[in-house]
Motif scaffolding. Structure first.
Motif, PDB file in Angstrom:
ATOM      1  N   ARG A 138      -8.943  -1.252   0.610  1.00  0.00           N
ATOM      2  CA  ARG A 138      -8.181  -0.119   0.080  1.00  0.00           C
ATOM      3  C   ARG A 138      -9.029   0.679  -0.910  1.00  0.00           C
ATOM      4  O   ARG A 138      -9.041   1.909  -0.870  1.00  0.00           O
ATOM      5  N   LEU A 159       2.106   1.773  -3.465  1.00  0.00           N
ATOM      6  CA  LEU A 159       1.039   2.307  -4.318  1.00  0.00           C
ATOM      7  C   LEU A 159       0.830   3.790  -4.065  1.00  0.00           C
ATOM      8  O   LEU A 159       0.657   4.568  -5.006  1.00  0.00           O
ATOM      9  N   ASP A 160       0.860   4.187  -2.787  1.00  0.00           N
ATOM     10  CA  ASP A 160       0.686   5.602  -2.452  1.00  0.00           C
ATOM     11  C   ASP A 160       1.799   6.456  -3.057  1.00  0.00           C
ATOM     12  O   ASP A 160       1.550   7.541  -3.579  1.00  0.00           O
ATOM     13  N   LYS A 191     -10.002   4.583  -0.378  1.00  0.00           N
ATOM     14  CA  LYS A 191      -9.680   5.588  -1.388  1.00  0.00           C
ATOM     15  C   LYS A 191     -10.946   6.317  -1.848  1.00  0.00           C
ATOM     16  O   LYS A 191     -10.943   7.531  -2.033  1.00  0.00           O
ATOM     17  N   TRP A 250       0.825  -1.204   0.000  1.00  0.00           N
ATOM     18  CA  TRP A 250       0.000   0.000   0.000  1.00  0.00           C
ATOM     19  C   TRP A 250       0.856   1.250   0.000  1.00  0.00           C
ATOM     20  O   TRP A 250       0.544   2.228  -0.675  1.00  0.00           O
ATOM     21  N   ASP A 302      -0.863   4.958  -7.231  1.00  0.00           N
ATOM     22  CA  ASP A 302      -1.664   3.750  -7.443  1.00  0.00           C
ATOM     23  C   ASP A 302      -1.352   3.018  -8.742  1.00  0.00           C
ATOM     24  O   ASP A 302      -2.214   2.352  -9.311  1.00  0.00           O
TER      25      ASP A 302
END
Length: 77
Positions: free
Chosen positions: A56, A23-24, A60, A20, A28
């Motif tokens: 997630r 991805l941040d 979001k 995660w 993403d």
């Protein structure tokens, strides 16, 4: 399927958090986090991976609703 013990759960959560975080950092883009994704999927039971991915997406979406006009955010989704 057996339930993961404490060490396996901690490893799963650490892998999820690393994925995660990647991805941040990469807006993403899953192609930028292939190694982290692989670790996440290997360290966690499949049902957990599915759950965490849905969670997630929900977080979001919720973040998007709070930061924008709700009607406009729903139009974009």
């Amino acid at each position: 399927m057996s339930f993961p013990d404490k060490d396996k759960r901690k490893k799963c959560w650490a892998s999820r958090d690393a994925f995660w975080e990647c991805l941040d950092k990469n807006n993403d883009d899953p192609n930028s986090c292939l190694e982290e994704k692989k670790c996440f999927e290997n360290d966690c039971p499949n049902l957990w991976v599915q759950h965490f991915n849905r969670k997630r997406d929900y977080l979001k979406f919720k973040e998007k609703l709070q930061s924008e006009d709700p009607v406009e955010a729903l139009k974009k989704s």
